[in-house]
Design a protein around this motif. Structure first.
Motif, PDB file in Angstrom:
ATOM      1  N   PRO A 244       0.831  -1.204   0.000  1.00 48.79           N
ATOM      2  CA  PRO A 244       0.000   0.000   0.000  1.00 48.79           C
ATOM      3  C   PRO A 244       0.864   1.252   0.000  1.00 48.79           C
ATOM      4  CG  PRO A 244       0.107  -0.926   2.205  1.00 48.79           C
ATOM      5  CD  PRO A 244       0.839  -1.887   1.308  1.00 48.79           C
ATOM      6  N   ALA A 245       0.292   2.330  -0.495  1.00 51.59           N
ATOM      7  CA  ALA A 245       1.019   3.599  -0.458  1.00 51.59           C
ATOM      8  C   ALA A 245       1.216   4.054   0.983  1.00 51.59           C
ATOM      9  CB  ALA A 245       0.266   4.658  -1.254  1.00 51.59           C
ATOM     10  N   ARG A 246       0.201   3.837   1.807  1.00 53.18           N
ATOM     11  CA  ARG A 246       0.278   4.202   3.228  1.00 53.18           C
ATOM     12  C   ARG A 246      -0.322   3.086   4.058  1.00 53.18           C
ATOM     13  NH1 ARG A 246      -0.621   8.948   0.586  1.00 53.18           N
ATOM     14  NH2 ARG A 246       0.734  10.710   1.150  1.00 53.18           N
ATOM     15  N   HIS A 247       0.275   2.873   5.233  1.00 53.43           N
ATOM     16  CA  HIS A 247      -0.239   1.842   6.132  1.00 53.43           C
ATOM     17  C   HIS A 247       0.165   2.178   7.563  1.00 53.43           C
ATOM     18  CE1 HIS A 247      -1.516  -2.033   7.653  1.00 53.43           C
ATOM     19  NE2 HIS A 247      -0.322  -2.197   8.208  1.00 53.43           N
ATOM     20  N   ALA A 248      -0.841   2.382   8.410  1.00 51.85           N
ATOM     21  CA  ALA A 248      -0.619   2.623   9.845  1.00 51.85           C
ATOM     22  C   ALA A 248       0.415   3.720  10.097  1.00 51.85           C
ATOM     23  CB  ALA A 248      -0.193   1.327  10.532  1.00 51.85           C
ATOM     24  N   GLY A 249       0.276   4.805   9.390  1.00 50.83           N
ATOM     25  CA  GLY A 249       1.172   5.933   9.609  1.00 50.83           C
ATOM     26  C   GLY A 249       2.500   5.846   8.889  1.00 50.83           C
ATOM     27  N   SER A 250       2.759   4.750   8.193  1.00 52.33           N
ATOM     28  CA  SER A 250       4.017   4.607   7.454  1.00 52.33           C
ATOM     29  C   SER A 250       3.731   4.612   5.956  1.00 52.33           C
ATOM     30  CB  SER A 250       4.731   3.316   7.848  1.00 52.33           C
ATOM     31  OG  SER A 250       3.947   2.186   7.479  1.00 52.33           O
ATOM     32  N   GLU A 251       4.789   4.669   5.176  1.00 55.91           N
ATOM     33  CA  GLU A 251       4.669   4.651   3.718  1.00 55.91           C
ATOM     34  C   GLU A 251       5.580   3.552   3.168  1.00 55.91           C
ATOM     35  OE1 GLU A 251       4.152   8.695   1.772  1.00 55.91           O
ATOM     36  OE2 GLU A 251       5.175   9.274   3.629  1.00 55.91           O
ATOM     37  N   PRO A 252       5.125   2.296   3.249  1.00 51.12           N
ATOM     38  CA  PRO A 252       5.991   1.172   2.865  1.00 51.12           C
ATOM     39  C   PRO A 252       6.437   1.212   1.411  1.00 51.12           C
ATOM     40  CG  PRO A 252       3.725   0.437   3.209  1.00 51.12           C
ATOM     41  CD  PRO A 252       3.808   1.836   3.712  1.00 51.12           C
ATOM     42  N   PHE A 253       5.579   1.688   0.524  1.00 50.48           N
ATOM     43  CA  PHE A 253       5.963   1.711  -0.890  1.00 50.48           C
ATOM     44  C   PHE A 253       7.046   2.760  -1.134  1.00 50.48           C
ATOM     45  CE2 PHE A 253       5.340   2.534  -5.466  1.00 50.48           C
ATOM     46  CZ  PHE A 253       5.400   1.233  -5.934  1.00 50.48           C
ATOM     47  N   ARG A 254       6.909   3.920  -0.511  1.00 52.77           N
ATOM     48  CA  ARG A 254       7.944   4.949  -0.642  1.00 52.77           C
ATOM     49  C   ARG A 254       9.268   4.459  -0.044  1.00 52.77           C
ATOM     50  NH1 ARG A 254       7.544  10.575  -1.282  1.00 52.77           N
ATOM     51  NH2 ARG A 254       5.284  10.410  -1.000  1.00 52.77           N
ATOM     52  N   ASP A 255       9.186   3.742   1.074  1.00 50.39           N
ATOM     53  CA  ASP A 255      10.405   3.209   1.692  1.00 50.39           C
ATOM     54  C   ASP A 255      11.102   2.219   0.761  1.00 50.39           C
ATOM     55  OD1 ASP A 255       9.838   4.725   3.916  1.00 50.39           O
ATOM     56  OD2 ASP A 255       8.928   3.069   5.042  1.00 50.39           O
ATOM     57  N   LEU A 256      10.306   1.403   0.067  1.00 45.21           N
ATOM     58  CA  LEU A 256      10.880   0.445  -0.874  1.00 45.21           C
ATOM     59  C   LEU A 256      11.572   1.169  -2.025  1.00 45.21           C
ATOM     60  CD1 LEU A 256      11.144  -2.544  -1.801  1.00 45.21           C
ATOM     61  CD2 LEU A 256       8.967  -2.245  -3.000  1.00 45.21           C
ATOM     62  N   ILE A 257      10.937   2.207  -2.531  1.00 47.64           N
ATOM     63  CA  ILE A 257      11.538   2.995  -3.614  1.00 47.64           C
ATOM     64  C   ILE A 257      12.855   3.617  -3.153  1.00 47.64           C
ATOM     65  CG2 ILE A 257      11.240   5.036  -5.075  1.00 47.64           C
ATOM     66  CD1 ILE A 257       8.211   4.458  -4.982  1.00 47.64           C
ATOM     67  N   ALA A 258      12.860   4.157  -1.937  1.00 46.24           N
ATOM     68  CA  ALA A 258      14.080   4.780  -1.411  1.00 46.24           C
ATOM     69  C   ALA A 258      15.209   3.763  -1.295  1.00 46.24           C
ATOM     70  CB  ALA A 258      13.790   5.418  -0.053  1.00 46.24           C
ATOM     71  N   ALA A 259      14.878   2.541  -0.856  1.00 44.34           N
ATOM     72  CA  ALA A 259      15.906   1.502  -0.734  1.00 44.34           C
ATOM     73  C   ALA A 259      16.466   1.134  -2.104  1.00 44.34           C
ATOM     74  CB  ALA A 259      15.321   0.274  -0.044  1.00 44.34           C
ATOM     75  N   MET A 260      15.604   1.050  -3.104  1.00 47.76           N
ATOM     76  CA  MET A 260      16.078   0.747  -4.455  1.00 47.76           C
ATOM     77  C   MET A 260      16.912   1.891  -5.007  1.00 47.76           C
ATOM     78  SD  MET A 260      12.876  -1.190  -6.304  1.00 47.76           S
ATOM     79  CE  MET A 260      12.303  -2.790  -5.731  1.00 47.76           C
ATOM     80  N   GLU A 261      16.490   3.123  -4.753  1.00 46.85           N
ATOM     81  CA  GLU A 261      17.250   4.267  -5.252  1.00 46.85           C
ATOM     82  C   GLU A 261      18.642   4.312  -4.622  1.00 46.85           C
ATOM     83  OE1 GLU A 261      16.025   8.785  -6.019  1.00 46.85           O
ATOM     84  OE2 GLU A 261      16.552   8.402  -3.922  1.00 46.85           O
TER      85      GLU A 261
END
Length: 357
Positions: free
Chosen positions: A249-266
């Motif tokens: 999900p784009a957002r979940h329980a106050g976090s942004e797991p998809f954005r975090d995944l993108i940041a790790a790949m970047e």
């Protein structure tokens, strides 16, 4: 390669084992598990050549995801739970979810972890096989599924062998080899509603009770298939816990797991002109492009990185991402086709019916 006593290594197993990237034989999986994981350049490292960077982005890093962490924890616990259980089948795990959500990646990473943990503890000369990775063949029958189990360890199988003979050879060799973790991928291909599929499901149940290993299954939307239906489905459901490997999900329980995944790949990119932070800012766009599917996102970013290397821009931008065709599943989600209304020839001008008499 493990062989049954008095037999040689079958030619087919040798041929498959030499295929690049093949992990469905023991030697192939061992090479995969022991190979150094791709890693971005560390500070102070000499610059890599273009060919090295192309190869790196082709392989790329495996980013830890919630599914990998959850599966790793569950498998470790269940292997301990079933370690001294010898009468019935050990508890198992089923990893389920839509296509391109990282199920196979999670399965292989957990298998790699188990293999490396065993290697660190093993004494010199230990030839134990800790992990088996098997694909369920299309339209699986008991015999074809048994042959895949046999092929992993190089057990010779001939067309004249009966299913019972293959089963005996598999159980004997897997036990002798010390297999403790069996990873069975593409489990959705099993269809217990057909006669051959029911026999394959029964064969699998038999194997889980005769081989002292923890079984981990992965498949596409398993709960929606026939695998959980009827008596056989109830038996499987009663022994296996379910891990949902869904879209992020784009957002979940106050976090942004998809954005975090993108940041790790970047952070893992090896592009000289890429601006840090530019990809996480595109998270809403990338989520729409990929529908939150990890596999689709990884392919899109890897492909964009390779394009940036080949054209010399050395960076990924919204424009460059727009120019890349992602996998068909992602493209259908992002650009759904509008059905063309079929025009019926009534013999009258558009918008007009027949004139009144």
């Amino acid at each position: 390669m493990v062989n049954t006593p008095g037999t040689g290594t079958p030619a087919d197993a040798v041929q498959r084992d030499t295929e690049p990237g093949a992990v469905t034989t023991w030697n192939g999986f061992a090479r995969f598990a022991a190979a150094p994981a791709p890693a971005p350049p560390a500070p102070g490292d000499p610059p890599r050549s273009l060919e090295q960077r192309l190869a790196y982005h082709s392989a790329f890093v495996t980013v830890r995801t919630p599914a990998i962490d959850t599966l790793a924890t569950s498998v470790r616990t269940l292997m301990i739970l079933g370690r001294h259980q010898s009468v019935t089948a050990r508890p198992s795990v089923i990893l389920t979810g839509p296509a391109t959500t990282g199920k196979t990646t999670a399965l292989l990473q957990v298998g790699r972890t188990c293999h490396l943990a065993h290697t660190r503890r093993a004494a010199p000369g230990d030839d134990t096989v800790p992990v088996a990775y098997v694909l369920v063949p299309p339209a699986a029958t008991a015999k074809s599924l048994g042959a895949e189990f046999a092929r992993y360890l190089g057990i010779p199988v001939t067309t004249r062998m009966t299913t019972a003979q293959i089963t005996t050879a598999v159980c004997h060799t897997y036990t002798a080899a010390g297999v403790k973790l069996v990873l069975l991928d593409e489990i959705h291909r099993l269809n217990p509603r057909t006669t051959s599929g029911a026999e394959a499901a029964d064969w699998l149940k038999d194997i889980t009770e005769r081989v002292g290993a923890t079984f981990v299954y992965a498949g596409i939307d398993v709960t929606g298939t026939a695998l959980f239906s009827g008596v056989r489905g109830a038996q499987l459901a009663g022994r296996a816990s379910l891990i949902d490997c869904g879209v992020l999900p784009a957002r979940h329980a106050g976090s942004e797991p998809f954005r975090d995944l993108i940041a790790a790949m970047e952070n893992a990119l090896d592009l000289h002109a890429h601006r840090p932070g530019s990809l996480p800012r595109l998270a809403p766009y990338l989520h729409e492009r990929t529908a939150g599917r990890i596999g689709s996102l990884a392919r899109l970013i890897r492909q964009a990185a390779i394009e940036a290397l080949l054209n010399g821009t050395e960076k990924i931008t919204r424009t460059s991402l727009d120019s890349i065709a992602a996998d068909h599943l992602a493209e259908e989600h992002y650009r759904p086709r509008t059905p063309t209304r079929r025009r019926t020839n009534t013999g009258h001008p558009p918008g007009r019916g027949p004139r009144p008499a």
